[in-house]
Scaffold this motif. Structure first.
Motif, PDB file in Angstrom:
ATOM      1  N   MET A  94      17.580   4.753  -0.420  1.00  0.00           N
ATOM      2  CA  MET A  94      16.673   4.182  -1.704  1.00  0.00           C
ATOM      3  C   MET A  94      15.576   3.804  -1.126  1.00  0.00           C
ATOM      4  SD  MET A  94      20.001   1.897  -3.065  1.00  0.00           S
ATOM      5  CE  MET A  94      19.040   1.033  -4.288  1.00  0.00           C
ATOM      6  N   PRO A  95      14.510   4.260  -1.945  1.00  0.00           N
ATOM      7  CA  PRO A  95      13.188   3.763  -1.680  1.00  0.00           C
ATOM      8  C   PRO A  95      12.933   2.366  -1.644  1.00  0.00           C
ATOM      9  CG  PRO A  95      13.351   4.850  -3.769  1.00  0.00           C
ATOM     10  CD  PRO A  95      14.825   4.877  -3.131  1.00  0.00           C
ATOM     11  N   PHE A  96      12.193   1.819  -0.877  1.00  0.00           N
ATOM     12  CA  PHE A  96      11.808   0.333  -1.065  1.00  0.00           C
ATOM     13  C   PHE A  96      10.734   0.196  -2.188  1.00  0.00           C
ATOM     14  CE2 PHE A  96      14.089  -1.270   2.665  1.00  0.00           C
ATOM     15  CZ  PHE A  96      14.291  -0.223   3.504  1.00  0.00           C
ATOM     16  N   ARG A  97      10.893  -1.090  -2.638  1.00  0.00           N
ATOM     17  CA  ARG A  97       9.890  -1.543  -3.621  1.00  0.00           C
ATOM     18  C   ARG A  97       8.599  -2.144  -3.146  1.00  0.00           C
ATOM     19  NH1 ARG A  97      11.535  -4.254  -9.109  1.00  0.00           N
ATOM     20  NH2 ARG A  97       9.848  -2.905  -9.784  1.00  0.00           N
ATOM     21  N   PHE A  98       9.212  -2.971  -2.009  1.00  0.00           N
ATOM     22  CA  PHE A  98       8.207  -3.692  -1.385  1.00  0.00           C
ATOM     23  C   PHE A  98       7.696  -3.015  -0.039  1.00  0.00           C
ATOM     24  CE2 PHE A  98      10.201  -7.033  -3.631  1.00  0.00           C
ATOM     25  CZ  PHE A  98       9.072  -8.020  -4.054  1.00  0.00           C
ATOM     26  N   GLY A  99       6.372  -3.159   0.185  1.00  0.00           N
ATOM     27  CA  GLY A  99       5.779  -2.167   1.381  1.00  0.00           C
ATOM     28  C   GLY A  99       5.256  -0.772   1.081  1.00  0.00           C
ATOM     29  N   PRO A 100       4.376  -0.239   2.070  1.00  0.00           N
ATOM     30  CA  PRO A 100       3.746   1.166   1.922  1.00  0.00           C
ATOM     31  C   PRO A 100       4.965   2.110   1.891  1.00  0.00           C
ATOM     32  CG  PRO A 100       3.441   0.171   4.035  1.00  0.00           C
ATOM     33  CD  PRO A 100       4.133  -0.752   3.360  1.00  0.00           C
ATOM     34  N   VAL A 101       4.981   3.278   1.197  1.00  0.00           N
ATOM     35  CA  VAL A 101       5.913   4.521   1.159  1.00  0.00           C
ATOM     36  C   VAL A 101       4.915   5.644   1.214  1.00  0.00           C
ATOM     37  CG1 VAL A 101       7.917   5.540   0.007  1.00  0.00           C
ATOM     38  CG2 VAL A 101       7.594   3.292  -0.058  1.00  0.00           C
ATOM     39  N   ARG A 102       5.275   6.750   2.074  1.00  0.00           N
ATOM     40  CA  ARG A 102       4.630   8.033   2.116  1.00  0.00           C
ATOM     41  C   ARG A 102       5.330   8.621   0.869  1.00  0.00           C
ATOM     42  NH1 ARG A 102       0.874   9.565   4.995  1.00  0.00           N
ATOM     43  NH2 ARG A 102       1.083   8.157   6.972  1.00  0.00           N
ATOM     44  N   LEU A 103       4.164   9.523  -0.039  1.00  0.00           N
ATOM     45  CA  LEU A 103       4.901  10.155  -0.895  1.00  0.00           C
ATOM     46  C   LEU A 103       5.077  11.710  -0.536  1.00  0.00           C
ATOM     47  CD1 LEU A 103       2.665   8.852  -3.870  1.00  0.00           C
ATOM     48  CD2 LEU A 103       5.118   8.079  -3.042  1.00  0.00           C
ATOM     49  N   ALA A 104       5.888  12.359  -1.300  1.00  0.00           N
ATOM     50  CA  ALA A 104       6.037  13.872  -1.072  1.00  0.00           C
ATOM     51  C   ALA A 104       4.610  14.441  -0.678  1.00  0.00           C
ATOM     52  CB  ALA A 104       6.773  14.451  -2.068  1.00  0.00           C
ATOM     53  N   ASP A 105       3.493  14.056  -1.079  1.00  0.00           N
ATOM     54  CA  ASP A 105       2.153  14.920  -0.972  1.00  0.00           C
ATOM     55  C   ASP A 105       1.485  14.704  -0.006  1.00  0.00           C
ATOM     56  OD1 ASP A 105       1.341  12.542  -1.986  1.00  0.00           O
ATOM     57  OD2 ASP A 105       0.436  13.164  -3.709  1.00  0.00           O
ATOM     58  N   GLY A 106       2.154  13.454   1.008  1.00  0.00           N
ATOM     59  CA  GLY A 106       1.466  12.989   2.144  1.00  0.00           C
ATOM     60  C   GLY A 106       0.684  11.767   1.881  1.00  0.00           C
ATOM     61  N   ARG A 107       0.330  11.491   0.789  1.00  0.00           N
ATOM     62  CA  ARG A 107      -0.358  10.244   0.550  1.00  0.00           C
ATOM     63  C   ARG A 107       0.393   8.971   0.532  1.00  0.00           C
ATOM     64  NH1 ARG A 107      -3.085  10.437  -5.194  1.00  0.00           N
ATOM     65  NH2 ARG A 107      -0.901  11.239  -5.585  1.00  0.00           N
ATOM     66  N   VAL A 108      -0.108   7.802   0.662  1.00  0.00           N
ATOM     67  CA  VAL A 108       0.649   6.550   0.613  1.00  0.00           C
ATOM     68  C   VAL A 108       0.686   5.793  -0.516  1.00  0.00           C
ATOM     69  CG1 VAL A 108       0.999   4.519   2.037  1.00  0.00           C
ATOM     70  CG2 VAL A 108       0.466   6.668   3.359  1.00  0.00           C
TER      71      VAL A 108
END
Length: 609
Positions: free
Chosen positions: A1-15
């Motif tokens: 499950m993805p985190f709501r808090f903190g940075p997440v790297r997306l499928a296109d490489g961006r954050v």
């Protein structure tokens, strides 16, 4: 499950960077990344602001609020400039493990009944690398788990860890996050579980910026010893701490968590939900959840938590070993109507209830807590139906040693043979044993309270510690002419290192003793612990008793304990035909067979089914 808090790297490489800031208007919140233009954050949903941008790992970033203040990410995964500095982008891969090359990915943990726990402060070993170097010694001695005092980023370089303010970021002065992973991976390779002490009841006094933009984190109608209570009525607050628990278990592969002082959490059911959520997220691993809970709340131990630190066991044993009666020990020097007999030694009767039923306090009125709160306080719930492994037994820990004025250990407070007897009882009874660093070699060096705060806060800490201890200073350390050690002085930290001089015969003797007892527990008791039931305790004298348990395979375990200065009469008939597993004194087994249990002695017998 993805985190709501903190940075997440997306499928296109961006954050994607997110900040829950319900107190902000959102008109001026900016994400600022070193060497990049600021990025305006948009309100993606009520109270949540986010920005998506290209960003490489190890980039430093922070948030600039509407009022111009700069704050770190409250869910920062890494800091390099302490709690007031920039956060560092440190993202895991999709499987949650990051780029770290785990050597023991097949590790799934160990069952809880196998736990023999060693509590340690990473900073006193020189950080993650120094603590890693100790693991071979601890595994060889017989421990099966280590428990690390809190690692969440705290102010300065010296702290017990309970002043943490960035719960997702491992303390940077101890080393990198991957150095912590190396510690855990090495432990797993040695068969050691690793538990982490986490603090979800308060934030530390320096470096907590949440009140500036998310005051909803805190209640205005509930106080704790550390300030306003955290408000678990808000879904976002519950999510923050739930994700934090999952982060430690998943990204770092900790085997379990010890939740600090949950009696200070007004949780609206969150604690029970947390246990079930974590187990559902990690169904293929042994995940162990342990509580510190002054309320002796049996309901939580029936709702998914493996065990609770048994302060009742510690307090009763401490009174029997030292005679101290100040503060909360006063509850163990008085008889409780309707529970323990009104004759004999109250502390011994409390210990008898601990050994037979788990908690000494199961709903009775606590005189000490009632006087402190100026109202009637009933403490605890009936615990006799819980298995013995629901209780973690210790003779010392960071609190019970470090919260003394001079940090004295039992090795300097108790009669040596009586202490040996108590150690044998602790390590060979069915409750889960926890040993505080240095106990295994009889350390005499103190463990003190230490901090590294700026001048104003350091002075407030000195004054606060002085007020807390002044009322009972005589009982803690005698009328000592020396001043209480300054918590903020580097010397206080250095004096707290537990040192074993290999040329010291007493040190070697204690190490041999602990190794012998842990070996007996591992081979004779651990395989039999599931489904163990207490079968009763018999009082033998002023400080003597025999406790019995029916182990899971039907065998009968009996522990004969005499912490007094005189021998007592003891009928060992129920152990005839059994095996004597251990005696803390030479000749004690023969003496017991003849009907006498020597002073300052513990004998353990096993009658096979």
């Amino acid at each position: 499950m993805p985190f709501r808090f903190g940075p997440v790297r997306l499928a296109d490489g961006r954050v994607r960077f997110r900040l829950w800031a319900p107190d902000m208007t959102g008109q001026g919140i900016r994400l600022e990344v070193a060497a990049m233009p600021p990025v305006r954050m948009i309100e993606a949903e009520p109270g949540w602001f986010e920005a998506v941008t290209a960003c490489c790992d190890d980039a430093r970033y922070w948030f600039r609020l509407d009022d111009g203040a700069i704050v770190p990410d409250p869910a920062s995964r890494m800091q390099t400039e302490d709690v007031h500095g920039a956060s560092v982008l440190c993202l895991p891969r999709e499987d949650g493990t990051g780029s770290f090359a785990w050597k023991h990915r097949e590790w799934r943990g160990r069952p809880w009944h196998e736990a023999m726990i060693y509590e340690m402060h990473v900073g006193l070993y020189g950080g993650y690398a120094g603590a890693t170097a100790e693991l071979h010694r601890l595994a060889a001695l017989g421990f099966t788990a280590i428990e690390l005092m809190p690692l969440a980023e705290f102010p300065g370089r010296r702290n017990w860890g309970y002043d943490g303010v960035l719960p997702f970021a491992p303390e940077c002065s101890y080393g990198s996050p991957d150095a912590l992973r190396t510690l855990i991976d090495t432990a797993h390779g040695l068969g050691l579980m690793v538990l982490l002490d986490v603090v979800y009841n308060h934030f530390g006094p320096d470096g907590n910026y949440l009140h500036r933009y998310a005051s909803a984190f805190f209640r205005t109608d509930q106080q704790t010893p550390w300030g306003p209570a955290i408000d678990f009525r808000h879904p976002e607050v519950r999510c923050f701490f739930s994700e934090n628990a999952r982060y430690w278990l998943d990204s770092f592969r900790f085997d379990g968590l010890r939740l600090d002082a949950v009696h200070a959490i007004v949780d609206a059911g969150w604690l029970a939900d947390l246990a079930s959520d974590l187990r559902s997220c990690l169904p293929d691993r042994h995940v162990h959840l342990v509580l510190e809970n002054d309320h002796n709340d049996v309901a939580l131990l029936q709702a998914g938590y493996d065990a609770q630190w048994n302060d009742d066991a510690h307090h009763a044993l401490h009174v029997l070993l030292t005679g101290e009666h100040h503060g909360y020990y006063s509850d163990f020097t008085a008889h409780v109507p309707g529970t323990v007999p009104d004759t004999g030694n109250p502390a011994l009767h409390h210990l008898a209830r601990v050994l037979s039923e788990g908690f000494a306090w199961q709903g009775e009125i606590s005189a000490y807590r009632s006087s402190s709160s100026r109202s009637t306080v009933h403490r605890g719930q009936p615990s006799a139906e819980l298995p013995p492994t629901s209780f973690v037994m210790f003779l010392q820990n960071h609190d019970q040693t470090g919260n003394r004025a001079f940090g004295e250990r039992l090795a300097t407070l108790a009669e040596p043979d009586a202490l040996r007897a108590a150690v044998a009882m602790q390590l060979l009874c069915p409750q889960i044993p926890l040993v505080f660093m240095g106990e295994e070699f009889g350390a005499h060096t103190p463990f003190l309270f230490f901090t590294d705060h700026p001048p104003e806060l350091a002075q407030a800490t000195r004054e606060g510690r002085g007020r807390e201890i002044a009322a009972s200073l005589a009982s803690y350390g005698g009328m000592n002419a020396a001043p209480m050690p300054d918590p903020n002085a580097p010397e206080t930290f250095e004096a707290s290192r537990a040192v074993c001089d290999e040329s010291n015969g007493n040190c070697r003797a204690w190490l041999h003793y602990y190794g012998e007892l842990l070996s007996i527990r591992r081979h004779e008791l651990v395989p039999r612990l599931p489904n163990t039931k207490a079968t009763g305790v018999t009082i033998l004298g002023e400080k003597a008793l025999v406790a019995r348990w029916r182990l899971g395979d039907g065998s009968l375990l009996s522990i004969w304990l005499n912490l007094g200065e005189e021998p007592v009469i003891a009928d060992r008939a129920d152990c005839d035909g059994g095996r004597s597993l251990h005696a803390s004194q030479p000749g004690a087994m023969a003496s017991l067979a003849a009907g006498t249990l020597p002073a300052h002695c513990c004998v353990t017998c096993l009658l096979d089914a």
